[in-house]
Design a protein around this motif. Structure first.
Motif, short mmCIF file in Angstrom:
data_model
loop_
_atom_site.label_atom_id
_atom_site.label_comp_id
_atom_site.label_asym_id
_atom_site.label_seq_id
_atom_site.Cartn_x
_atom_site.Cartn_y
_atom_site.Cartn_z
N GLY A 47 -75.89 58.41 -1.35
CA GLY A 47 -74.81 57.68 -1.99
C GLY A 47 -74.32 56.52 -1.16
N GLY A 48 -73.04 56.18 -1.36
CA GLY A 48 -72.47 54.98 -0.77
C GLY A 48 -72.51 53.87 -1.80
N VAL A 49 -71.39 53.17 -1.97
CA VAL A 49 -71.30 52.18 -3.04
C VAL A 49 -72.39 51.13 -2.97
CG1 VAL A 49 -69.86 50.36 -4.03
CG2 VAL A 49 -68.83 52.53 -3.37
N ALA A 50 -72.58 50.51 -1.80
CA ALA A 50 -73.58 49.45 -1.69
C ALA A 50 -74.99 49.98 -1.93
CB ALA A 50 -73.49 48.79 -0.31
N ALA A 51 -75.29 51.14 -1.38
CA ALA A 51 -76.61 51.72 -1.57
C ALA A 51 -76.84 52.08 -3.04
CB ALA A 51 -76.77 52.96 -0.69
N ASN A 52 -75.81 52.61 -3.71
CA ASN A 52 -75.95 52.94 -5.13
C ASN A 52 -76.24 51.70 -5.97
OD1 ASN A 52 -75.35 55.62 -4.57
ND2 ASN A 52 -73.19 55.42 -5.12
N ILE A 53 -75.50 50.63 -5.71
CA ILE A 53 -75.70 49.41 -6.48
C ILE A 53 -77.07 48.81 -6.18
CG2 ILE A 53 -74.85 47.06 -6.86
CD1 ILE A 53 -72.03 48.13 -6.21
N ALA A 54 -77.43 48.79 -4.90
CA ALA A 54 -78.74 48.25 -4.52
C ALA A 54 -79.86 49.07 -5.16
CB ALA A 54 -78.88 48.23 -3.00
N PHE A 55 -79.72 50.39 -5.17
CA PHE A 55 -80.72 51.25 -5.81
C PHE A 55 -80.86 50.88 -7.29
CE2 PHE A 55 -81.70 54.92 -8.45
CZ PHE A 55 -82.85 55.41 -7.87
N GLY A 56 -79.72 50.73 -7.99
CA GLY A 56 -79.77 50.37 -9.40
C GLY A 56 -80.46 49.04 -9.62
N LEU A 57 -80.14 48.05 -8.79
CA LEU A 57 -80.80 46.74 -8.91
C LEU A 57 -82.29 46.86 -8.65
CD1 LEU A 57 -78.13 44.56 -7.05
CD2 LEU A 57 -78.77 44.35 -9.47
N GLY A 58 -82.65 47.68 -7.66
CA GLY A 58 -84.07 47.86 -7.36
C GLY A 58 -84.83 48.50 -8.50
N THR A 59 -84.23 49.50 -9.14
CA THR A 59 -84.91 50.17 -10.26
C THR A 59 -85.00 49.25 -11.48
OG1 THR A 59 -82.85 51.19 -11.03
CG2 THR A 59 -84.20 52.47 -9.50
N LEU A 60 -84.17 48.22 -11.52
CA LEU A 60 -84.23 47.25 -12.62
C LEU A 60 -85.18 46.09 -12.31
CD1 LEU A 60 -80.46 47.24 -13.60
CD2 LEU A 60 -82.35 47.87 -15.11
N GLY A 61 -85.90 46.20 -11.22
CA GLY A 61 -86.94 45.23 -10.93
C GLY A 61 -86.55 44.11 -10.00
N LEU A 62 -85.29 44.06 -9.57
CA LEU A 62 -84.90 43.05 -8.60
C LEU A 62 -85.20 43.59 -7.19
CD1 LEU A 62 -82.88 42.72 -11.18
CD2 LEU A 62 -81.71 41.14 -9.69
N ARG A 63 -85.13 42.73 -6.20
CA ARG A 63 -85.30 43.18 -4.82
C ARG A 63 -84.04 42.85 -4.04
NH1 ARG A 63 -88.52 45.24 -1.18
NH2 ARG A 63 -88.67 44.41 0.93
N PRO A 64 -83.02 43.68 -4.17
CA PRO A 64 -81.74 43.39 -3.51
C PRO A 64 -81.83 43.57 -2.00
CG PRO A 64 -81.69 45.57 -4.45
CD PRO A 64 -82.98 44.95 -4.90
N LEU A 65 -80.94 42.87 -1.34
CA LEU A 65 -80.84 42.94 0.12
C LEU A 65 -79.63 43.81 0.45
CD1 LEU A 65 -81.68 41.77 2.92
CD2 LEU A 65 -80.16 39.86 2.44
N LEU A 66 -79.85 44.95 1.09
CA LEU A 66 -78.77 45.87 1.43
C LEU A 66 -78.27 45.57 2.84
CD1 LEU A 66 -77.06 48.39 0.77
CD2 LEU A 66 -78.94 49.78 1.66
N VAL A 67 -76.93 45.44 2.96
CA VAL A 67 -76.31 45.12 4.25
C VAL A 67 -75.20 46.13 4.52
CG1 VAL A 67 -75.09 43.38 5.60
CG2 VAL A 67 -76.79 42.66 3.91
N GLY A 68 -75.34 46.92 5.58
CA GLY A 68 -74.33 47.92 5.92
C GLY A 68 -74.70 48.58 7.23
N VAL A 250 -72.67 64.99 -17.40
CA VAL A 250 -73.04 65.90 -16.31
C VAL A 250 -72.22 65.62 -15.06
CG1 VAL A 250 -74.91 66.65 -14.79
CG2 VAL A 250 -75.38 66.19 -17.21
N ASP A 251 -72.11 64.35 -14.66
CA ASP A 251 -71.42 64.01 -13.41
C ASP A 251 -71.00 62.53 -13.46
OD1 ASP A 251 -70.49 63.75 -10.83
OD2 ASP A 251 -72.48 63.81 -9.90
N PRO A 252 -69.71 62.23 -13.28
CA PRO A 252 -69.26 60.84 -13.34
C PRO A 252 -69.41 60.08 -12.04
CG PRO A 252 -67.38 62.27 -13.04
CD PRO A 252 -68.57 63.17 -13.17
N THR A 253 -69.82 60.73 -10.96
CA THR A 253 -69.91 60.07 -9.67
C THR A 253 -70.93 58.93 -9.71
OG1 THR A 253 -69.50 62.22 -8.64
CG2 THR A 253 -70.22 60.44 -7.20
N GLY A 254 -70.50 57.76 -9.30
CA GLY A 254 -71.40 56.62 -9.22
C GLY A 254 -71.57 55.83 -10.50
N VAL A 255 -70.83 56.19 -11.55
CA VAL A 255 -71.02 55.49 -12.82
C VAL A 255 -70.57 54.03 -12.72
CG1 VAL A 255 -68.77 56.19 -13.76
CG2 VAL A 255 -70.64 55.64 -15.31
#
Length: 327
Positions: A47-68, A250-255
């Motif tokens: 988890g982690g907000v930045a990692a969650n968002i970056a993961f979503g962008l990655g699965t949508l075909g973009l190549r996000p840059l994660l910084v943390g 099922v689970d609202p975490t990360g929505v």
């Protein structure tokens, strides 16, 4: 369009309580709360907000840059993110602290009680976006999501100095920020992301009215749970998009993170704000049907079907080409 996502990277410990928190809270004893909830299930997830968002962008075909910033225990998580299209080479590894932890219990009404341990995230303030851009190239947008407060401020200042458009997503850190800090994070943002409660808290903490906030940002994107999302900008009528109904949440975490990933992906593809918000709602609906924040799979056909069902064929057109490229 290259998007850099700055913010928290964490491990989630998610538990479920079969009762209702509200039934355990005594109105005349709220100043001395001492409660323990016996949980039925425990799931340990990435988890982690930045990692969650970056993961979503990655699965949508973009190549996000994660910084943390993370601890030495991050390596298996790094491999997971890289396998899902995320550039993790700008993640700082601490030599002394563990990766941040998020511990959350959800009751039968989907209410949540959570604790966040920052750990290595405190070292995010040592990250210089100038060095990141020197290594990875200049991003088209930097999303500044919840992180060490000093890191959030530093990244915002650097974006202004380098002339890089940025989006502000202070959310969970609003409670820690002072008035001047909230104002600094918001001022000049290309987009501002909040949920409904955070929108009110942001105005209270900053001392600004909603109209004054709108004068300082390109647009303000506010999620309203089951009521959907509202996009506002100064001088134009608000745009409202209803949420996609999910039978058996099922689970609202990360929505909220999933919504941001979908919305930003739409923005990167150059679609309208309405189509971007609808895609955000479709990704969010997918996450609501799974436990954890990165345990879902997205396919173009799945998302197009959800969009068609919820919004009609005319709203699907803008997203057809980019989504059909997803496997």
């Amino acid at each position: 369009m290259r998007i850099a996502v700055t913010g928290s990277i964490a491990t989630d410990h998610l538990m479920t309580f079969p009762g209702r928190f509200a039934e355990q809270l005594l109105a005349d004893r709220l100043d001395r709360v001492s409660l323990s909830f016996l949980a039925d299930n425990l799931d340990v997830r990435r988890g982690g907000v930045a990692a969650n968002i970056a993961f979503g962008l990655g699965t949508l075909g973009l190549r996000p840059l994660l910084v943390g910033a993370v601890g030495a225990d991050f390596e298996p998580y790094r491999v997971w993110l890289k396998d899902h299209g995320v550039d993790t080479d700008s993640v700082r590894v601490s030599g002394t602290r563990h990766t941040a932890r998020f511990v959350c219990t959800t009751d039968r009404d989907q209410n949540q009680i959570a604790t966040f341990y920052a750990g290595a995230m405190a070292e995010a303030r040592e990250i210089d976006l100038r060095e990141v851009t020197a290594r990875a190239g200049r991003p088209d947008l930097v999303l500044i999501s919840p992180d060490d407060p000093q890191a959030m401020l530093r990244h915002t200042r650097t974006c202004r100095e380098l002339g890089i458009p940025f989006a502000a997503d202070p959310s969970q850190q609003l409670a820690r920020l002072e008035r001047a800090e909230v104002r600094e994070l918001v001022d000049g943002a290309d987009r501002l992301f909040t949920n409904e409660y955070e929108a009110a808290l942001l105005c209270e903490k900053s001392g600004l009215t909603e109209e004054q906030v709108l004068r300082q940002v390109g647009s303000w994107v506010t999620t309203h749970g089951e009521a959907g999302v509202r996009v506002r900008a100064e001088g134009r009528a608000p745009l409202t998009v209803h949420a996609i109904e999910v039978p058996g949440v099922v689970d609202p975490t990360g929505v909220g993170d999933a919504f941001r990933a979908g919305f930003l992906a739409g923005t990167a593809w150059g679609v309208s704000e309405q189509a971007a918000a609808q895609l955000g709602c479709a990704v969010a609906a997918t996450v609501l049907g799974s436990v954890g924040t990165q345990e879902y799979h997205l396919s173009g056909e799945q998302l197009l079907t959800a969009l068609r069902t919820a919004y009609g064929c005319r709203y699907e057109t803008e997203l057809t080409t980019p989504l059909r490229e997803l496997t």
